[in-house]
Design a protein around this motif. Structure first.
Motif, PDB file in Angstrom:
ATOM      1  N   ASP A   1       0.822  -1.212   0.000  1.00  0.00           N
ATOM      2  CA  ASP A   1       0.000   0.000   0.000  1.00  0.00           C
ATOM      3  C   ASP A   1       0.857   1.263   0.000  1.00  0.00           C
ATOM      4  O   ASP A   1       0.433   2.311  -0.518  1.00  0.00           O
ATOM      5  N   LEU A   2       2.050   1.185   0.587  1.00  0.00           N
ATOM      6  CA  LEU A   2       2.920   2.353   0.707  1.00  0.00           C
ATOM      7  C   LEU A   2       4.157   2.282  -0.193  1.00  0.00           C
ATOM      8  O   LEU A   2       4.960   3.216  -0.224  1.00  0.00           O
ATOM      9  N   ASN A   3       4.294   1.191  -0.905  1.00  0.00           N
ATOM     10  CA  ASN A   3       5.488   0.962  -1.708  1.00  0.00           C
ATOM     11  C   ASN A   3       5.532   1.899  -2.917  1.00  0.00           C
ATOM     12  O   ASN A   3       4.730   1.798  -3.840  1.00  0.00           O
ATOM     13  N   ASP A   4       6.483   2.796  -2.915  1.00  0.00           N
ATOM     14  CA  ASP A   4       6.648   3.748  -4.021  1.00  0.00           C
ATOM     15  C   ASP A   4       7.954   3.518  -4.777  1.00  0.00           C
ATOM     16  O   ASP A   4       8.421   4.386  -5.513  1.00  0.00           O
ATOM     17  N   SER A   5       8.550   2.338  -4.585  1.00  0.00           N
ATOM     18  CA  SER A   5       9.872   2.060  -5.142  1.00  0.00           C
ATOM     19  C   SER A   5       9.837   1.541  -6.572  1.00  0.00           C
ATOM     20  O   SER A   5      10.846   1.585  -7.284  1.00  0.00           O
ATOM     21  N   GLY A   6       8.687   0.993  -6.971  1.00  0.00           N
ATOM     22  CA  GLY A   6       8.609   0.333  -8.270  1.00  0.00           C
ATOM     23  C   GLY A   6       9.079  -1.111  -8.233  1.00  0.00           C
ATOM     24  O   GLY A   6       8.999  -1.822  -9.246  1.00  0.00           O
ATOM     25  N   VAL A   7       9.572  -1.568  -7.086  1.00  0.00           N
ATOM     26  CA  VAL A   7      10.036  -2.946  -6.932  1.00  0.00           C
ATOM     27  C   VAL A   7       8.864  -3.824  -6.513  1.00  0.00           C
ATOM     28  O   VAL A   7       8.178  -3.540  -5.536  1.00  0.00           O
ATOM     29  N   ARG A   8       8.638  -4.898  -7.247  1.00  0.00           N
ATOM     30  CA  ARG A   8       7.552  -5.826  -6.932  1.00  0.00           C
ATOM     31  C   ARG A   8       7.996  -6.793  -5.838  1.00  0.00           C
ATOM     32  O   ARG A   8       9.108  -7.323  -5.893  1.00  0.00           O
ATOM     33  N   VAL A   9       7.114  -7.037  -4.873  1.00  0.00           N
ATOM     34  CA  VAL A   9       7.432  -7.909  -3.737  1.00  0.00           C
ATOM     35  C   VAL A   9       6.706  -9.243  -3.893  1.00  0.00           C
ATOM     36  O   VAL A   9       5.507  -9.288  -4.163  1.00  0.00           O
ATOM     37  N   HIS A  10       7.458 -10.320  -3.719  1.00  0.00           N
ATOM     38  CA  HIS A  10       6.913 -11.676  -3.777  1.00  0.00           C
ATOM     39  C   HIS A  10       7.212 -12.379  -2.455  1.00  0.00           C
ATOM     40  O   HIS A  10       8.086 -11.955  -1.703  1.00  0.00           O
ATOM     41  N   LEU A  11       6.498 -13.462  -2.181  1.00  0.00           N
ATOM     42  CA  LEU A  11       6.668 -14.150  -0.907  1.00  0.00           C
ATOM     43  C   LEU A  11       7.386 -15.480  -1.071  1.00  0.00           C
ATOM     44  O   LEU A  11       7.207 -16.198  -2.047  1.00  0.00           O
ATOM     45  N   GLY A  12       8.199 -15.786  -0.069  1.00  0.00           N
ATOM     46  CA  GLY A  12       8.881 -17.067   0.020  1.00  0.00           C
ATOM     47  C   GLY A  12       9.186 -17.345   1.473  1.00  0.00           C
ATOM     48  O   GLY A  12       8.531 -16.814   2.379  1.00  0.00           O
ATOM     49  N   CYS A  13      10.184 -18.152   1.722  1.00  0.00           N
ATOM     50  CA  CYS A  13      10.548 -18.510   3.090  1.00  0.00           C
ATOM     51  C   CYS A  13      12.013 -18.912   3.145  1.00  0.00           C
ATOM     52  O   CYS A  13      12.515 -19.596   2.245  1.00  0.00           O
ATOM     53  N   ASP A  14      12.682 -18.489   4.192  1.00  0.00           N
ATOM     54  CA  ASP A  14      14.030 -18.967   4.492  1.00  0.00           C
ATOM     55  C   ASP A  14      13.845 -20.212   5.355  1.00  0.00           C
ATOM     56  O   ASP A  14      13.805 -20.149   6.580  1.00  0.00           O
ATOM     57  N   PHE A  15      13.709 -21.349   4.690  1.00  0.00           N
ATOM     58  CA  PHE A  15      13.263 -22.606   5.280  1.00  0.00           C
ATOM     59  C   PHE A  15      14.443 -23.354   5.896  1.00  0.00           C
ATOM     60  O   PHE A  15      15.327 -23.834   5.191  1.00  0.00           O
ATOM     61  N   HIS A  16      14.456 -23.422   7.212  1.00  0.00           N
ATOM     62  CA  HIS A  16      15.548 -24.113   7.889  1.00  0.00           C
ATOM     63  C   HIS A  16      15.303 -25.614   7.879  1.00  0.00           C
ATOM     64  O   HIS A  16      14.205 -26.080   8.156  1.00  0.00           O
ATOM     65  N   LEU A  17      16.342 -26.355   7.537  1.00  0.00           N
ATOM     66  CA  LEU A  17      16.222 -27.794   7.397  1.00  0.00           C
ATOM     67  C   LEU A  17      16.199 -28.441   8.784  1.00  0.00           C
ATOM     68  O   LEU A  17      17.236 -28.806   9.348  1.00  0.00           O
ATOM     69  N   GLN A  18      14.995 -28.566   9.333  1.00  0.00           N
ATOM     70  CA  GLN A  18      14.787 -29.190  10.640  1.00  0.00           C
ATOM     71  C   GLN A  18      13.522 -30.037  10.575  1.00  0.00           C
ATOM     72  O   GLN A  18      12.658 -29.831   9.716  1.00  0.00           O
ATOM     73  N   TYR A  19      13.418 -30.982  11.481  1.00  0.00           N
ATOM     74  CA  TYR A  19      12.398 -32.022  11.382  1.00  0.00           C
ATOM     75  C   TYR A  19      10.991 -31.452  11.237  1.00  0.00           C
ATOM     76  O   TYR A  19      10.233 -31.874  10.345  1.00  0.00           O
ATOM     77  N   GLU A  20      10.608 -30.520  12.110  1.00  0.00           N
ATOM     78  CA  GLU A  20       9.243 -30.000  12.091  1.00  0.00           C
ATOM     79  C   GLU A  20       8.916 -29.338  10.757  1.00  0.00           C
ATOM     80  O   GLU A  20       7.828 -29.517  10.204  1.00  0.00           O
ATOM     81  N   ASN A  21       9.848 -28.567  10.248  1.00  0.00           N
ATOM     82  CA  ASN A  21       9.634 -27.902   8.959  1.00  0.00           C
ATOM     83  C   ASN A  21       9.483 -28.910   7.824  1.00  0.00           C
ATOM     84  O   ASN A  21       8.601 -28.775   6.965  1.00  0.00           O
ATOM     85  N   ILE A  22      10.360 -29.904   7.812  1.00  0.00           N
ATOM     86  CA  ILE A  22      10.331 -30.896   6.733  1.00  0.00           C
ATOM     87  C   ILE A  22       8.999 -31.632   6.720  1.00  0.00           C
ATOM     88  O   ILE A  22       8.372 -31.786   5.661  1.00  0.00           O
ATOM     89  N   ALA A  23       8.558 -32.077   7.892  1.00  0.00           N
ATOM     90  CA  ALA A  23       7.291 -32.811   7.985  1.00  0.00           C
ATOM     91  C   ALA A  23       6.126 -31.955   7.501  1.00  0.00           C
ATOM     92  O   ALA A  23       5.243 -32.427   6.777  1.00  0.00           O
ATOM     93  N   ASP A  24       6.120 -30.665   7.893  1.00  0.00           N
ATOM     94  CA  ASP A  24       5.026 -29.778   7.501  1.00  0.00           C
ATOM     95  C   ASP A  24       5.061 -29.484   6.002  1.00  0.00           C
ATOM     96  O   ASP A  24       4.020 -29.444   5.333  1.00  0.00           O
ATOM     97  N   ALA A  25       6.263 -29.290   5.465  1.00  0.00           N
ATOM     98  CA  ALA A  25       6.386 -28.987   4.039  1.00  0.00           C
ATOM     99  C   ALA A  25       5.935 -30.160   3.178  1.00  0.00           C
ATOM    100  O   ALA A  25       5.323 -29.963   2.121  1.00  0.00           O
ATOM    101  N   LEU A  26       6.214 -31.363   3.618  1.00  0.00           N
ATOM    102  CA  LEU A  26       5.787 -32.531   2.853  1.00  0.00           C
ATOM    103  C   LEU A  26       4.268 -32.660   2.826  1.00  0.00           C
ATOM    104  O   LEU A  26       3.691 -33.143   1.850  1.00  0.00           O
ATOM    105  N   LYS A  27       3.622 -32.170   3.887  1.00  0.00           N
ATOM    106  CA  LYS A  27       2.152 -32.175   3.925  1.00  0.00           C
ATOM    107  C   LYS A  27       1.569 -30.988   3.162  1.00  0.00           C
ATOM    108  O   LYS A  27       0.452 -31.071   2.638  1.00  0.00           O
ATOM    109  N   ASN A  28       2.335 -29.885   3.118  1.00  0.00           N
ATOM    110  CA  ASN A  28       1.860 -28.637   2.498  1.00  0.00           C
ATOM    111  C   ASN A  28       2.930 -28.116   1.531  1.00  0.00           C
ATOM    112  O   ASN A  28       3.650 -27.163   1.844  1.00  0.00           O
ATOM    113  N   PRO A  29       3.061 -28.735   0.354  1.00  0.00           N
ATOM    114  CA  PRO A  29       4.183 -28.451  -0.542  1.00  0.00           C
ATOM    115  C   PRO A  29       4.310 -27.005  -1.023  1.00  0.00           C
ATOM    116  O   PRO A  29       5.390 -26.616  -1.465  1.00  0.00           O
TER     117      PRO A  29
END
Length: 251
Positions: free
Chosen positions: A63-91
């Protein structure tokens, strides 16, 4: 240029602390030639990854971005058990722009013996692991053979631009260069956290890569491959070895 790894989204982790800093980071990125940037908050034991809150913060920022740069979403996904299990269920929960590419950060303390199996599991459900900044991980610096095997499996590698420039020390710089010369690097990103120490600046890295590895490689790693990530397409290529010659010893 397209930056697939940043912590520009405010109040989510150890990156931008508030919306004002986020806005200025976007402006800085735009001034230095970035057209698109991926906000990739950490998902680890310290920082909870909350997709709803992340979407709200992104909307407020846009709403306030006046830079002209488009923002996209991702994740800095740390390789740990809980994350891996969740990612496999929610790719698509943690991937960039709801596509197949997943930024994966290793622990500085432990490399799982089952890492190849984990990557195989992620690949089997349609995720493509992008191993982030291995040059800054002392354990991965000693595992270039395993990194090559993971790339052969279908993973890719992202190096931080500042590493090539020496900002993270000589070991990180030299390992970055080795990965580049071995043809194992697919992306250069900023991994920006702030406006000074780790800024969202990509043009200096582009110029360095262009000088040492050629314009084609610079475009592959900072423009074309990152663009394929956003579109969910295939990568166009990896880094290429530097041509050896007398003048190469002088940079």
């Amino acid at each position: 240029m397209i930056d697939i790894h940043s912590h520009v989204l405010y109040g989510m982790d150890d990156g931008s602390p508030n919306i004002e800093v986020s806005l200025e980071m976007l402006r800085m990125a735009g001034r230095h030639g970035t057209t698109d940037i991926v906000a990739s908050p950490h998902a680890n034991l310290e920082y909870r990854f909350d997709p709803e809150l992340i979407a709200e913060r992104k909307a407020a920022l846009e709403d306030l971005n006046d830079s002209g740069v488009r923002v996209h979403l991702g994740c800095d996904f740390h390789l740990q058990y809980e994350n891996i299990a969740d990612a496999l269920k929610n790719p698509r929960k943690y991937t960039i722009a709801d596509g197949p590419y997943l930024l994966v950060e290793f622990s500085d303390l432990l490399i799982f013996k089952t890492t190849s199996q984990i990557f195989g599991d992620l690949l089997s459900v349609g995720m493509i692991p992008v191993i982030t900044h291995p040059e800054r991980n002392m354990l991965l610096q000693m595992r270039i053979k395993e990194l090559a095997e993971w790339v052969e499996m279908g993973c890719s590698i992202q190096v931080t631009g500042q590493s090539l420039e020496g900002a993270f020390g000589s070991k990180a710089r030299l390992f970055s260069e080795k990965l580049m010369d071995e043809g194992m690097v697919h992306f250069i990103a900023s991994d920006a956290h702030d406006l000074r120490r780790r800024p969202p600046v990509m043009d200096s890295a582009f110029k360095l890569v262009e000088k040492k590895w050629g314009e084609e490689t610079a475009k592959h790693l900072l423009v074309e491959n990152p663009g394929a990530v956003l579109s969910g397409g295939k990568l166009v290529g990896a880094s290429k070895p530097r041509k050896k010659g007398f003048f190469s010893f002088f940079g």
